[in-house]
Write a protein that holds these residues in place. Sequence first.
Motif, PDB file in Angstrom:
ATOM      1  N   UNK A  30      12.345   7.286  -3.989  1.00 47.51           N
ATOM      2  CA  UNK A  30      12.104   7.825  -5.223  1.00 47.51           C
ATOM      3  C   UNK A  30      11.598   9.381  -5.389  1.00 47.51           C
ATOM      4  N   UNK A  31      11.611   9.973  -6.529  1.00 50.07           N
ATOM      5  CA  UNK A  31      10.980  11.594  -6.426  1.00 50.07           C
ATOM      6  C   UNK A  31       9.519  11.624  -6.474  1.00 50.07           C
ATOM      7  N   UNK A  32       9.039  12.694  -6.321  1.00 52.76           N
ATOM      8  CA  UNK A  32       7.595  13.022  -6.194  1.00 52.76           C
ATOM      9  C   UNK A  32       7.260  13.365  -7.519  1.00 52.76           C
ATOM     10  N   UNK A  33       6.247  13.118  -8.048  1.00 53.87           N
ATOM     11  CA  UNK A  33       5.629  13.115  -9.510  1.00 53.87           C
ATOM     12  C   UNK A  33       5.185  14.493  -9.685  1.00 53.87           C
ATOM     13  N   UNK A  34       5.907  15.550  -8.726  1.00 52.82           N
ATOM     14  CA  UNK A  34       5.562  17.108  -9.052  1.00 52.82           C
ATOM     15  C   UNK A  34       6.730  17.895  -8.444  1.00 52.82           C
ATOM     16  N   UNK A  35       6.705  19.069  -8.916  1.00 49.18           N
ATOM     17  CA  UNK A  35       7.909  19.755  -7.981  1.00 49.18           C
ATOM     18  C   UNK A  35       7.674  20.335  -6.747  1.00 49.18           C
ATOM     19  N   UNK A  36       8.287  19.859  -5.660  1.00 51.79           N
ATOM     20  CA  UNK A  36       8.110  20.347  -4.464  1.00 51.79           C
ATOM     21  C   UNK A  36       8.165  21.637  -4.253  1.00 51.79           C
ATOM     22  N   UNK A  37       8.682  22.550  -4.989  1.00 54.35           N
ATOM     23  CA  UNK A  37       8.829  23.935  -4.585  1.00 54.35           C
ATOM     24  C   UNK A  37       7.538  24.675  -5.489  1.00 54.35           C
ATOM     25  N   UNK A  38       7.012  24.054  -6.103  1.00 51.95           N
ATOM     26  CA  UNK A  38       5.762  24.562  -7.053  1.00 51.95           C
ATOM     27  C   UNK A  38       4.661  24.657  -5.969  1.00 51.95           C
ATOM     28  N   UNK A  39       4.694  23.912  -4.745  1.00 52.36           N
ATOM     29  CA  UNK A  39       3.359  23.413  -4.230  1.00 52.36           C
ATOM     30  C   UNK A  39       3.088  24.521  -3.138  1.00 52.36           C
ATOM     31  N   UNK A  40       1.987  25.288  -3.082  1.00 51.34           N
ATOM     32  CA  UNK A  40       1.641  26.432  -2.037  1.00 51.34           C
ATOM     33  C   UNK A  40       1.571  25.889  -0.775  1.00 51.34           C
ATOM     34  N   UNK A  41       0.947  24.831  -0.528  1.00 50.49           N
ATOM     35  CA  UNK A  41       0.454  24.487   0.966  1.00 50.49           C
ATOM     36  C   UNK A  41       0.328  22.968   0.881  1.00 50.49           C
ATOM     37  N   UNK A  42       0.442  22.413   2.228  1.00 54.41           N
ATOM     38  CA  UNK A  42       0.293  21.000   2.632  1.00 54.41           C
ATOM     39  C   UNK A  42      -0.996  21.078   3.680  1.00 54.41           C
ATOM     40  N   UNK A  43      -1.864  20.166   3.537  1.00 51.72           N
ATOM     41  CA  UNK A  43      -2.639  19.941   4.403  1.00 51.72           C
ATOM     42  C   UNK A  43      -2.510  18.474   5.016  1.00 51.72           C
ATOM     43  N   UNK A  44      -2.749  18.180   6.477  1.00 52.34           N
ATOM     44  CA  UNK A  44      -2.323  16.526   6.666  1.00 52.34           C
ATOM     45  C   UNK A  44      -3.732  16.330   7.743  1.00 52.34           C
ATOM     46  N   UNK A  45      -4.145  15.092   7.101  1.00 47.36           N
ATOM     47  CA  UNK A  45      -5.238  14.467   7.720  1.00 47.36           C
ATOM     48  C   UNK A  45      -4.884  14.106   9.084  1.00 47.36           C
ATOM     49  N   UNK A  46      -3.892  13.391   9.306  1.00 53.82           N
ATOM     50  CA  UNK A  46      -3.515  12.869  10.683  1.00 53.82           C
ATOM     51  C   UNK A  46      -2.171  12.212  10.659  1.00 53.82           C
ATOM     52  N   UNK A  47      -1.648  11.793  12.050  1.00 52.50           N
ATOM     53  CA  UNK A  47      -0.412  11.545  12.298  1.00 52.50           C
ATOM     54  C   UNK A  47       0.239  10.231  11.942  1.00 52.50           C
ATOM     55  N   UNK A  48      -0.637   9.336  11.444  1.00 58.67           N
ATOM     56  CA  UNK A  48      -0.181   8.079  11.022  1.00 58.67           C
ATOM     57  C   UNK A  48       1.200   8.185   9.736  1.00 58.67           C
ATOM     58  N   UNK A  49       2.038   7.200   9.845  1.00 62.76           N
ATOM     59  CA  UNK A  49       3.178   7.659   8.989  1.00 62.76           C
ATOM     60  C   UNK A  49       2.931   7.321   7.528  1.00 62.76           C
ATOM     61  N   UNK A  50       1.737   6.762   7.340  1.00 67.79           N
ATOM     62  CA  UNK A  50       1.350   6.491   5.797  1.00 67.79           C
ATOM     63  C   UNK A  50       0.729   7.849   5.317  1.00 67.79           C
ATOM     64  N   UNK A  67       0.869  -1.218   0.106  1.00 69.61           N
ATOM     65  CA  UNK A  67       0.125  -0.055   0.019  1.00 69.61           C
ATOM     66  C   UNK A  67       0.900   1.161  -0.152  1.00 69.61           C
ATOM     67  N   UNK A  68       0.554   2.203  -0.930  1.00 69.38           N
ATOM     68  CA  UNK A  68       1.315   3.284  -0.941  1.00 69.38           C
ATOM     69  C   UNK A  68       0.772   4.407  -0.038  1.00 69.38           C
ATOM     70  N   UNK A  69       1.813   5.324   0.222  1.00 67.32           N
ATOM     71  CA  UNK A  69       1.406   6.509   1.262  1.00 67.32           C
ATOM     72  C   UNK A  69       0.396   7.331   0.659  1.00 67.32           C
ATOM     73  N   UNK A  70      -0.685   7.996   1.556  1.00 66.81           N
ATOM     74  CA  UNK A  70      -1.302   8.855   0.935  1.00 66.81           C
ATOM     75  C   UNK A  70      -0.873  10.222   0.556  1.00 66.81           C
ATOM     76  N   UNK A  71      -1.118  10.508  -0.567  1.00 68.53           N
ATOM     77  CA  UNK A  71      -0.469  11.744  -1.033  1.00 68.53           C
ATOM     78  C   UNK A  71      -1.272  12.483  -2.322  1.00 68.53           C
ATOM     79  N   UNK A  72      -2.095  13.239  -2.330  1.00 68.30           N
ATOM     80  CA  UNK A  72      -2.913  13.850  -3.369  1.00 68.30           C
ATOM     81  C   UNK A  72      -2.879  15.468  -3.422  1.00 68.30           C
ATOM     82  N   UNK A  73      -2.540  15.647  -4.948  1.00 65.85           N
ATOM     83  CA  UNK A  73      -2.146  17.015  -5.362  1.00 65.85           C
ATOM     84  C   UNK A  73      -3.672  17.427  -5.939  1.00 65.85           C
ATOM     85  N   UNK A  74      -3.888  18.781  -5.510  1.00 66.13           N
ATOM     86  CA  UNK A  74      -5.230  19.454  -5.767  1.00 66.13           C
ATOM     87  C   UNK A  74      -4.715  20.784  -6.432  1.00 66.13           C
ATOM     88  N   UNK A  75      -5.162  21.111  -7.732  1.00 64.63           N
ATOM     89  CA  UNK A  75      -4.805  22.259  -8.501  1.00 64.63           C
ATOM     90  C   UNK A  75      -5.878  22.938  -8.971  1.00 64.63           C
TER      91      UNK A  75
END
Length: 451
Positions: free
Chosen positions: A34-54, A1-9
């Motif tokens: 491995x690399x992220x499928x987007x440029x980290x510096x282009x992201x304006x903000x990150x919202x975190x749903x909860x503290x589990x490692x995934x 199972x991959x870690x949770x990671x969603x991009x909203x544009x």
Amino acid sequence: MTGSNFLIESDKGKLLVDCGIEQGVDFAAAEVYGPFPYEAEDIDALVVTHAHLDHVGRIPKLVKDGFRGKIYMTPPTKDLAGLILRDSAGILGEEASRLGRMPLYEEQDVDTAFTLTETLDYHIEKEIAPGLSVYLRNTGHILGSASVRITDEEGTAVALTGDIGNSPSPLLPDWEPVPDANALVMESVYGDRLHDDKKTRVERLRDILSKAIAKNSTILIPAFSLERTQLMLYELSNFFSAGELPKIPVFLDSPLAIHVTEIYEKWGQTYFKPETEDEMKREGSIFEFPFLKKTLSRQQSAEIEKTPSPKIIIAGAGMSHGGRIGRWEARYLPDPTTTLFVVGYQAPGTPGRRIAEGASSVRIAGSEVRIRATIEKLEGWSAHADRAGLLRFAEASLAGSRTTTIFTAIGEPSAERFLAQRIHDYLGARAVVPDLGQTWEITKDSVSRAR
Ligand SMILES: [Zn+2]
């Protein structure tokens, strides 16, 4: 199972929801390093749903890769994520030196990430990226867990549930539905399975404890540090104060679990369900009892052996794949008077899985350990909603008459498909199983595949 990671544009802004690490596999997997499928510096903000490692595990890498926006999470999640990420940095460091490679990140990267962190409470609408505002609701999964609704300037909204709790919980308020998003992305970890009844789970815990105490057992409970350990302490405390079990020494032998429990004590008075908050105000701690010993240092931990049985030792890791439980398993599993509890899901390849399957021996820290102990399996302690709970969540959310599409995500493919099928069949809604890396376009009128 991959870690949770969603991009909203939107036309103007880009934000991420969660930045998790893949779990239950070798840390060297390409998905982790491995690399992220987007440029980290282009992201304006990150919202975190909860503290589990995934859901948080790759945040320090995101910052290392150039992300400089703000990171938003609820106040309890901020405290818990700090502990979890520092613990993870330690494990990644050990893993890296064993594999002879650079660690994914180190503790100072965690510190840098936290200089970007701001708390955002439930039920506050806040613009966090150009033209994009977010709104958090409780999901009853672990302390501080939240769903995220994201709204653009035209009022189009998409929501992501994060993980949905196994409500009702003795500690947390029940999950809140999300009735006001055009599209909803739902977790589906237990999309195709049902849990045991909660009353049964508490009765069974009491019964096997009572049996084990009667035969003078050393009782080993490998437990996850976050939420499950606190649920266990809460139930133990109730059994002892109600006189339902003889009072025996209980050792909480995990520095991480000890610190997580402190955060539960700190925020419980304002983030637990009202009746549990009242209980805390009345009784002080709901996790403490007089013969509970928290063994923070290695020296204190080593002394546990001197205490005669019966006694209970709660230690990580939850699938016996590390932490201090290994030492106690090596010491006590060959002893037929020992009782070991297997609590919940054990991933293939972990010592916990072998023990649960009734193996006569198990490999712990490089040595083969004979198992003569009694093994008791405990079901129903998951922090995730089961398939019935997930369907209730979908139904309650669809009652807002605004959601046209539900995506099922963050589960095994079979569970995602099963849940999507049931949402379609029972609730008459459009349900989609998206593939990793797909892009979907959401407007007020439609939800469709982009490009
Ligand atoms: Zn979770």
